[in-house]
Design a protein around this motif. Structure first.
Motif, PDB file in Angstrom:
ATOM      1  N   SER A  50       6.840  -7.309  -6.181  1.00  0.00           N
ATOM      2  CA  SER A  50       7.862  -7.267  -7.225  1.00  0.00           C
ATOM      3  C   SER A  50       7.570  -6.164  -8.241  1.00  0.00           C
ATOM      4  O   SER A  50       8.459  -5.391  -8.611  1.00  0.00           O
ATOM      5  CB  SER A  50       7.942  -8.623  -7.935  1.00  0.00           C
ATOM      6  N   GLN A  51       6.332  -6.064  -8.691  1.00  0.00           N
ATOM      7  CA  GLN A  51       5.966  -5.028  -9.661  1.00  0.00           C
ATOM      8  C   GLN A  51       6.150  -3.632  -9.080  1.00  0.00           C
ATOM      9  O   GLN A  51       6.662  -2.727  -9.747  1.00  0.00           O
ATOM     10  CB  GLN A  51       4.516  -5.227 -10.108  1.00  0.00           C
ATOM     11  N   LEU A  52       5.737  -3.450  -7.833  1.00  0.00           N
ATOM     12  CA  LEU A  52       5.836  -2.142  -7.195  1.00  0.00           C
ATOM     13  C   LEU A  52       7.290  -1.755  -6.951  1.00  0.00           C
ATOM     14  O   LEU A  52       7.658  -0.578  -7.109  1.00  0.00           O
ATOM     15  CB  LEU A  52       5.057  -2.153  -5.879  1.00  0.00           C
ATOM     16  N   VAL A  53       8.118  -2.718  -6.570  1.00  0.00           N
ATOM     17  CA  VAL A  53       9.539  -2.446  -6.370  1.00  0.00           C
ATOM     18  C   VAL A  53      10.192  -2.057  -7.698  1.00  0.00           C
ATOM     19  O   VAL A  53      11.026  -1.146  -7.753  1.00  0.00           O
ATOM     20  CB  VAL A  53      10.247  -3.667  -5.741  1.00  0.00           C
ATOM     21  N   GLN A  54       9.797  -2.723  -8.773  1.00  0.00           N
ATOM     22  CA  GLN A  54      10.345  -2.373 -10.080  1.00  0.00           C
ATOM     23  C   GLN A  54       9.984  -0.946 -10.475  1.00  0.00           C
ATOM     24  O   GLN A  54      10.835  -0.190 -10.970  1.00  0.00           O
ATOM     25  CB  GLN A  54       9.838  -3.355 -11.142  1.00  0.00           C
ATOM     26  N   ASP A  74       1.321   9.187  -4.360  1.00  0.00           N
ATOM     27  CA  ASP A  74       2.579   9.932  -4.332  1.00  0.00           C
ATOM     28  C   ASP A  74       3.692   8.993  -4.759  1.00  0.00           C
ATOM     29  O   ASP A  74       3.978   7.996  -4.100  1.00  0.00           O
ATOM     30  CB  ASP A  74       2.837  10.447  -2.908  1.00  0.00           C
ATOM     31  N   LEU A  75       4.352   9.293  -5.859  1.00  0.00           N
ATOM     32  CA  LEU A  75       5.344   8.377  -6.421  1.00  0.00           C
ATOM     33  C   LEU A  75       6.658   8.392  -5.655  1.00  0.00           C
ATOM     34  O   LEU A  75       7.549   7.601  -5.935  1.00  0.00           O
ATOM     35  CB  LEU A  75       5.602   8.726  -7.894  1.00  0.00           C
ATOM     36  N   THR A  76       6.820   9.320  -4.713  1.00  0.00           N
ATOM     37  CA  THR A  76       8.058   9.369  -3.943  1.00  0.00           C
ATOM     38  C   THR A  76       7.801   8.853  -2.540  1.00  0.00           C
ATOM     39  O   THR A  76       6.707   8.988  -1.989  1.00  0.00           O
ATOM     40  CB  THR A  76       8.605  10.803  -3.866  1.00  0.00           C
ATOM     41  N   LEU A  77       8.816   8.274  -1.951  1.00  0.00           N
ATOM     42  CA  LEU A  77       8.722   7.792  -0.574  1.00  0.00           C
ATOM     43  C   LEU A  77       9.602   8.674   0.294  1.00  0.00           C
ATOM     44  O   LEU A  77      10.806   8.767   0.058  1.00  0.00           O
ATOM     45  CB  LEU A  77       9.193   6.338  -0.482  1.00  0.00           C
ATOM     46  N   ALA A 114       0.834  -1.207   0.000  1.00  0.00           N
ATOM     47  CA  ALA A 114       0.000   0.000   0.000  1.00  0.00           C
ATOM     48  C   ALA A 114       0.866   1.253   0.000  1.00  0.00           C
ATOM     49  O   ALA A 114       0.545   2.241  -0.676  1.00  0.00           O
ATOM     50  CB  ALA A 114      -0.928  -0.008   1.211  1.00  0.00           C
ATOM     51  N   LYS A 115       1.969   1.221   0.745  1.00  0.00           N
ATOM     52  CA  LYS A 115       2.867   2.384   0.772  1.00  0.00           C
ATOM     53  C   LYS A 115       3.533   2.587  -0.584  1.00  0.00           C
ATOM     54  O   LYS A 115       3.684   3.714  -1.056  1.00  0.00           O
ATOM     55  CB  LYS A 115       3.914   2.224   1.879  1.00  0.00           C
ATOM     56  N   PHE A 116       3.966   1.509  -1.205  1.00  0.00           N
ATOM     57  CA  PHE A 116       4.578   1.617  -2.528  1.00  0.00           C
ATOM     58  C   PHE A 116       3.553   2.041  -3.577  1.00  0.00           C
ATOM     59  O   PHE A 116       3.903   2.690  -4.563  1.00  0.00           O
ATOM     60  CB  PHE A 116       5.179   0.275  -2.944  1.00  0.00           C
ATOM     61  N   ASN A 117       2.306   1.664  -3.365  1.00  0.00           N
ATOM     62  CA  ASN A 117       1.271   1.865  -4.371  1.00  0.00           C
ATOM     63  C   ASN A 117       0.494   3.173  -4.166  1.00  0.00           C
ATOM     64  O   ASN A 117      -0.530   3.387  -4.807  1.00  0.00           O
ATOM     65  CB  ASN A 117       0.281   0.698  -4.359  1.00  0.00           C
ATOM     66  N   SER A 118       0.984   4.022  -3.281  1.00  0.00           N
ATOM     67  CA  SER A 118       0.296   5.281  -3.020  1.00  0.00           C
ATOM     68  C   SER A 118       0.376   6.193  -4.242  1.00  0.00           C
ATOM     69  O   SER A 118       1.229   6.022  -5.117  1.00  0.00           O
ATOM     70  CB  SER A 118       0.912   5.984  -1.806  1.00  0.00           C
TER      71      SER A 118
END
Length: 401
Positions: free
Chosen positions: A187-191, A84-87, A78-82
Motif C-alpha cells: 500500500s505504501q509503495l503503491v501510494q 529507480d523511481l520509474t517503472l 521489491a520492484k516498486f521499492n527499487s
C-alpha cells in the motif's frame, strides 16, 4: 517396457531416467516430507477420526498457497521499492503478471472452503477438542501477508492486535512480524508510485486544478437545473442532495479534511496518491495509463477476494460450531471473525470509493496536446514534464481551464 543400457543389460524406464537426471519426481518435490506431514491427533486414542485428515490437508494447502502469495508479493514490493523511481514497460508487465497470479490463487482459496464444508458439524465435533489451543489466528503467514499488503495495527480489531500473546515464545516469528510492520507495505509503495503520476504538476498539465474547475461547473449546472423544478418539495429535496454531493467533493479537494478522514481510518491513501488514482481512472484509455489502471483493478480484486475468503470462512465456522461457542484458540469464534469483515481490513479502501468522485465524461478535462503525447509514449522512454499550456484548437473546450 525396458531398454538396453550402453554397458549391456536391461533397465526399466524409471532407472534410465534416474541415471540421466540424478533426481526423481518425488525426491525433487520432497514428497516424503510433504505426504508424511498429516498427523491425526485423534489417532492417539486409537480412535482416528476420518475427517481430521481432510481438515489437516486443507489447512496445509492454505499455508502452501500463503507462502506462494508472500513470495509473489515480496517480488512485487521489491520492484516498486527499487532505487529507480520509474517503472519501465517490462517491469510493469511483470508486476501485472505476478499480481494476477496472486488474484488467481486467492480465487482458488475462496473456493477451497467448499471442500471443508463437505464435513458435517458432527464430524468436526468428533475431533475438535483435540485442536485446542490451536487456531487459525496462529497462522504466522497470514499475518505476514496482511502486514505486507498494508493492514495497519491500529485498524485491526482489539483481539487481532495481540501478536505477543500468540507468538511471544517464538522469537523468530516475532522478528518476522516486526520486520513486516517496519518494511514498506505494498500500500505504501503503491501510494508513492501514484504520487508521481504524470500530469499532476501544477506547473504542467495541472490535472487537479482542471478537475476541481470541472466539478464546480458541474455542480453549478446541476444547481441551475434544480432551480427550474416546478415542485417546491422536489426542489428542496434535490438541493439537499446537491449540498451533500458538494460536501463529498469538498472532502477530496480540501487536504485538511482528507487528512482528518485518514486519521479516523475512513481513508488510507495520501492526498496526492488519491489525485493520481483519480487521474488514472479518468484517462485509463490512454496507452501510458492502461497498465496502471489494470494494477488498480487487481489491487481491488485482492481486497475483494480476501474479504470473500473471510466471509466464506465465517459462514463455515457458524455452520460448524454456531454463533455462541468460543474458537479453539480462545477468540469469540464467530463474533470475532464477523468483526474482520468490516472496511477496516480493506487495504485499498480508497480505490473502491473512487467512483464517488467520478464525473460525466463530458466534464472530464480534455488532455492538452503535450499531455496527450506524454500519455501516448511507452513508459521506458519517459517524458519530461514542462510547461503544459497548449493553445491549439484540439486542447480548447468551454470546460477547460
Amino acid at each position: 517396457m525396458s531398454c538396453v543400457h550402453a554397458g549391456g543389460g536391461d533397465l526399466e524406464d524409471g532407472e534410465v531416467l534416474a541415471a540421466q537426471t540424478g533426481m526423481m519426481y518425488g525426491e525433487y518435490l520432497q514428497l516424503d516430507k510433504v505426504l508424511s506431514a498429516q498427523r491425526l491427533v485423534s489417532a492417539q486414542d486409537n480412535r482416528p477420526v476420518h475427517d481430521e485428515h481432510l481438515f489437516i490437508i486443507t489447512h496445509q494447502a492454505y499455508e502452501l498457497w500463503f507462502k506462494q502469495i508472500i513470495y509473489e508479493l515480496d517480488s512485487v514490493r521489491a520492484k516498486f521499492n527499487s532505487q529507480d523511481l520509474t517503472l519501465d514497460e517490462s517491469q510493469s508487465l511483470e508486476i501485472l503478471r505476478r499480481m494476477n497470479r496472486i488474484v488467481l490463487i486467492l480465487k482458488l482459496l475462496v473456493d477451497q472452503v467448499m471442500i471443508l464444508e463437505t464435513m458435517t458439524p458432527l464430524d468436526f465435533m468428533d475431533f475438535r477438542n483435540y485442536l485446542s489451543p490451536a487456531s487459525g489466528f496462529q497462522s504466522l503467514q497470514f499475518r505476514l501477508l496482511e502486514n505486507k499488503l498494508g493492514v495497519r495495527q491500529e485498524h485491526r480489531v482489539k483481539y487481532n492486535q495481540q501478536y505477543s500473546r500468540v507468538f511471544g515464545d517464538d522469537d523468530e516469528a516475532m522478528r518476522a512480524i516486526e520486520r513486516s510492520e517496519q518494511e514498506p507495505s505494498l500500500s505504501q509503495l503503491v501510494q508513492q508510485w501514484l504520487e508521481r503520476t504524470p500530469g499532476l504538476e501544477v506547473e504542467g498539465f495541472n490535472f487537479w486544478g482542471k478537475y476541481r474547475h470541472a466539478v464546480q461547473q458541474l455542480l453549478r449546472e446541476q444547481h441551475e437545473t434544480i432551480l427550474a423544478e416546478t415542485s417546491e418539495a422536489m426542489r428542496r429535496h434535490k438541493l439537499t442532495d446537491l449540498d451533500k454531493k458538494k460536501e463529498v467533493f469538498d472532502s477530496i479537494f480540501d487536504p485538511s479534511v482528507h487528512a482528518a478522514l485518514v486519521s479516523r481510518g475512513e481513508r488510507r491513501f495520501s492526498h496526492r496518491a488519491m489525485q493520481g488514482a483519480i487521474m488514472i481512472t479518468f484517462y485509463r484509455d490512454e496507452p501510458r495509463f492502461s497498465q496502471p489502471h489494470q494494477l488498480l483493478m487487481l489491487l481491488m480484486d485482492i481486497d475483494s477476494l480476501i474479504t470473500k475468503w473471510r466471509y466464506n470462512h465465517l459462514i463455515m465456522v457458524q455452520r460448524m460450531i454456531g454463533s455462541a461457542q468460543l474458537g479453539t484458540g480462545g477468540s469469540s469464534g464467530y463474533q470475532y471473525l464477523r468483526s474482520t469483515l468490516s472496511d477496516r481490513y480493506k487495504v485499498f479502501l480508497d480505490l473502491f470509493n473512487l467512483s464517488t468522485f467520478l464525473i460525466p465524461r463530458d466534464f472530464i478535462p480534455p488532455l492538452s496536446r503535450h499531455m496527450k503525447s506524454t500519455l501516448s509514449i511507452s513508459q521506458d522512454t519517459g517524458a519530461q514534464n514542462g510547461d503544459d499550456s497548449d493553445p491549439s484548437p484540439d486542447a480548447v473546450s468551454d470546460r477547460s481551464v
